[in-house]
Design a protein around this motif. Structure first.
Motif, mmCIF file in Angstrom:
data_model
loop_
_atom_site.group_PDB
_atom_site.id
_atom_site.type_symbol
_atom_site.label_atom_id
_atom_site.label_comp_id
_atom_site.label_asym_id
_atom_site.label_seq_id
_atom_site.Cartn_x
_atom_site.Cartn_y
_atom_site.Cartn_z
ATOM 1 N N GLY A 190 8.652 -0.038 4.956
ATOM 2 C CA GLY A 190 7.319 -0.426 5.167
ATOM 3 C C GLY A 190 7.026 1.319 6.342
ATOM 4 N N MET A 191 7.630 1.780 6.691
ATOM 5 C CA MET A 191 7.548 3.249 7.412
ATOM 6 C C MET A 191 6.590 4.105 7.571
ATOM 7 S SD MET A 191 9.376 2.449 10.058
ATOM 8 C CE MET A 191 9.613 4.159 10.943
ATOM 9 N N LYS A 192 5.791 3.852 5.881
ATOM 10 C CA LYS A 192 5.207 4.497 5.043
ATOM 11 C C LYS A 192 3.663 4.513 6.451
ATOM 12 C CE LYS A 192 5.424 4.095 0.544
ATOM 13 N NZ LYS A 192 4.672 2.352 0.000
ATOM 14 N N ARG A 193 3.559 3.487 7.641
ATOM 15 C CA ARG A 193 2.551 3.672 8.223
ATOM 16 C C ARG A 193 0.999 4.137 8.225
ATOM 17 N NH1 ARG A 193 5.167 5.951 13.745
ATOM 18 N NH2 ARG A 193 4.167 4.464 14.568
ATOM 19 N N ALA A 194 0.775 3.414 6.867
ATOM 20 C CA ALA A 194 -1.019 3.760 6.814
ATOM 21 C C ALA A 194 -1.667 2.910 7.072
ATOM 22 C CB ALA A 194 -0.827 3.622 4.791
ATOM 23 N N LEU A 195 -2.510 2.811 7.264
ATOM 24 C CA LEU A 195 -3.964 2.823 7.619
ATOM 25 C C LEU A 195 -4.624 0.969 6.944
ATOM 26 C CD1 LEU A 195 -5.651 1.720 10.679
ATOM 27 C CD2 LEU A 195 -6.890 3.749 9.355
ATOM 28 N N ILE A 196 -4.345 1.992 5.570
ATOM 29 C CA ILE A 196 -4.384 0.617 4.593
ATOM 30 C C ILE A 196 -2.848 0.036 3.490
ATOM 31 C CG2 ILE A 196 -5.613 -0.488 2.691
ATOM 32 C CD1 ILE A 196 -7.580 1.955 4.085
ATOM 33 N N GLY A 256 0.247 -0.640 2.137
ATOM 34 C CA GLY A 256 0.525 -0.842 0.547
ATOM 35 C C GLY A 256 1.052 -2.139 0.307
ATOM 36 N N ARG A 257 1.340 -2.439 -1.121
ATOM 37 C CA ARG A 257 1.946 -4.173 -0.923
ATOM 38 C C ARG A 257 3.436 -4.257 -0.550
ATOM 39 N NH1 ARG A 257 0.839 -6.064 -7.219
ATOM 40 N NH2 ARG A 257 -1.317 -5.404 -7.288
ATOM 41 N N GLN A 296 4.842 -2.057 1.719
ATOM 42 C CA GLN A 296 4.622 -2.297 3.527
ATOM 43 C C GLN A 296 3.675 -3.623 4.124
ATOM 44 O OE1 GLN A 296 1.572 1.142 4.670
ATOM 45 N NE2 GLN A 296 2.090 0.279 6.819
ATOM 46 N N ALA A 297 2.867 -4.051 3.476
ATOM 47 C CA ALA A 297 2.091 -5.402 3.815
ATOM 48 C C ALA A 297 3.239 -7.009 4.181
ATOM 49 C CB ALA A 297 1.028 -5.813 3.100
ATOM 50 N N ALA A 298 4.533 -6.488 3.189
ATOM 51 C CA ALA A 298 5.580 -7.370 2.921
ATOM 52 C C ALA A 298 6.096 -6.607 3.908
ATOM 53 C CB ALA A 298 6.584 -7.463 1.458
ATOM 54 N N VAL A 299 6.542 -6.229 4.322
ATOM 55 C CA VAL A 299 7.122 -5.695 5.380
ATOM 56 C C VAL A 299 6.530 -6.126 7.134
ATOM 57 C CG1 VAL A 299 8.325 -3.865 6.871
ATOM 58 C CG2 VAL A 299 8.691 -3.327 4.636
ATOM 59 N N GLU A 300 4.999 -5.887 7.026
ATOM 60 C CA GLU A 300 4.320 -5.762 7.923
ATOM 61 C C GLU A 300 4.308 -7.517 8.467
ATOM 62 O OE1 GLU A 300 0.883 -4.249 7.947
ATOM 63 O OE2 GLU A 300 2.183 -2.112 9.301
ATOM 64 N N GLY A 301 4.105 -8.371 7.176
ATOM 65 C CA GLY A 301 4.573 -9.573 7.160
ATOM 66 C C GLY A 301 5.752 -10.471 7.966
ATOM 67 N N PHE A 302 7.022 -9.887 8.032
ATOM 68 C CA PHE A 302 7.790 -9.914 8.770
ATOM 69 C C PHE A 302 8.279 -9.692 10.165
ATOM 70 C CE2 PHE A 302 9.912 -10.207 4.237
ATOM 71 C CZ PHE A 302 10.644 -11.759 3.815
#
Lengths: 164, 262
Positions: free
Chosen positions: B54-60, B62-63, B65-71
């Protein structure tokens, strides 16, 4: 139950390793990564909100432009209509005036012609009387040989014409 | 699972033993690197690997990162609804707690028993571990409560609108219910994980002993036990997530008491 039977022998090791591991998780992940990830999320949310606001503003500006365009179009249309109406009215008045003038001229001409006709008629009538008196004098002279003077003949003609 | 003399001991899975049989004693305390410590480190490694995605910190996103941000969003949301903006300072702690318990629970459910000589160890099935976590949570509540409100913190034990003559009794009851929180917090997780794992191992013992006893017994005992085990395994996976959620949720509620009083 080993959790309780072993507690005296293993509590130190478990607490020691738990504190190390949980400390790493807390400082490395909780304080290190979590705020950054949440920061990214907030940044994205703000960007989305900003973009939406910009889109909304653009939409409003477009609406306003369209409104202004429509108002201007309406004004121009009504102005054109007014101008057309004025031109029409002016043209109609001019035509009327011209027709009236032509009428007046025509009626004056007609009146003059009528007067001329009347004069010509009167002249012709007077001419007929003369011719008739002369003819009567001639006829009387031919028929009876009597010379009728001009005045008498004219008198007779006038009487005959008045009767006729 | 230890099958000594044909007997299957469902409690063996909770045994803590130093790896490689070596003890490390420092200052009179035995801090050996045990199987419990190994699974804690495994838990840490799993969480770390997961979070790095989740540390890519992309504006859009990826899968991954979206999972990490979900948590992270889930925990941040929970803190926001339970405490409000003041709770933001404690979100990293509750997030660490939630992830540690969740991943430790799930690692404990891994079928590592198929590797001979191995068995999964559930860190959170130990009272020592859950107790320490509960005490940390409770200490934070106490420190925050007294630091923010001083002795006014005791007004937490007298709900609004209590009649004057009831105050001593209510105060005692509320104080008792407050003091019991660390025990209920630690025991709940410990008991839930322990009970689930014992049940699974007992059923597994039925399956194995049934097969050993011959085809007739296997048909009657092993097959129904195995079907039941599948259901209970699914239930246990649910319990893993629910217990992690409950621990984090209760911590956030207790923190809310300390931060906002009532």
């Amino acid at each position: 139950m080993p959790q309780i039977a072993q507690i005296a022998a293993t509590y130190a090791s478990q607490i020691f390793w738990l504190l190390i591991v949980f400390g790493v998780i807390f400082f490395g992940i909780g304080y290190g990564m979590f705020p950054k990830i949440q920061g990214t999320v907030e940044l994205r949310d703000r960007k989305i909100a900003d973009d939406l606001a910009a889109a909304e503003a653009a939409r409003k500006a477009a609406d306003m432009t369209e409104e202004a365009y429509r108002a201007k179009m309406d004004a121009a249309r009504s102005e054109a209509q007014q101008a057309a109406q004025a031109a029409k009215a002016k043209a109609a008045a001019e035509t009327e005036q011209r027709v009236k003038a032509a009428n007046a001229e025509l009626s004056a001409q007609a009146d003059a012609a009528n007067a001329r006709i009347a004069a010509a008629q009167a002249e012709a009538l007077a001419g007929i009387e003369d011719v008739a008196a002369e003819a009567a004098q001639e006829i009387v002279a031919r028929v009876s040989g009597a010379a009728v003077d001009r005045a008498a003949a004219a008198q007779a003609v006038k009487a005959a014409l008045a009767n006729g | 699972m230890a099958a000594e003399g044909g007997k299957i001991d469902p409690m063996h899975q909770f045994l803590v033993e130093p790896l490689f049989g070596k003890h490390l004693i420092v200052g009179g305390y035995d801090i050996s690197f045990t199987n419990s410590a190994l699974f804690m480190v495994l838990t840490l490694a799993c969480i770390w690997a997961f979070m790095m995605g989740g540390m890519k910190r992309a504006l859009i996103p990826g899968r991954w990162q979206a999972a990490v941000e979900g948590f992270t969003g889930f925990v941040a949301n929970m803190m926001e609804t339970n405490i409000g903006p003041k709770g933001k300072a404690f979100t990293p702690y509750v997030f660490s707690l939630f992830m540690f318990i969740l991943v430790a629970n799930l690692i404990g459910m891994l079928p590592l028993g198929i590797v001979p000589g191995w068995h999964a160890f559930t860190v959170t099935s130990h009272l020592t571990v859950t107790g320490v976590l509960a005490i940390i949570s409770f200490s934070i509540v106490l420190v925050v409560g007294f630091a923010r409100h001083g002795f006014h913190f005791f007004s937490l034990f007298v709900p609004h609108g209590t009649p004057g003559y009831m105050i001593p009794l209510i105060f005692l009851i509320e104080l008792f219910s407050f003091l019991i929180r660390p025990f209920s917090l630690g025991l709940r997780l410990f008991v839930a994980m322990t009970a689930g794992h014992i049940l699974l191992k007992v059923l597994a013992g039925f399956v194995i002993n049934g097969i050993n006893a011959g085809p007739g017994i296997a048909a009657i005992v092993s097959i129904p036990s195995f079907i039941l085990m599948i259901g209970i395994t699914l239930l246990e996976l649910l319990v893993c997530a629910i217990q992690a959620y409950v621990f984090a949720l209760l911590t956030s509620l207790y923190l809310n008491d300390a931060i906002n009083l009532h």
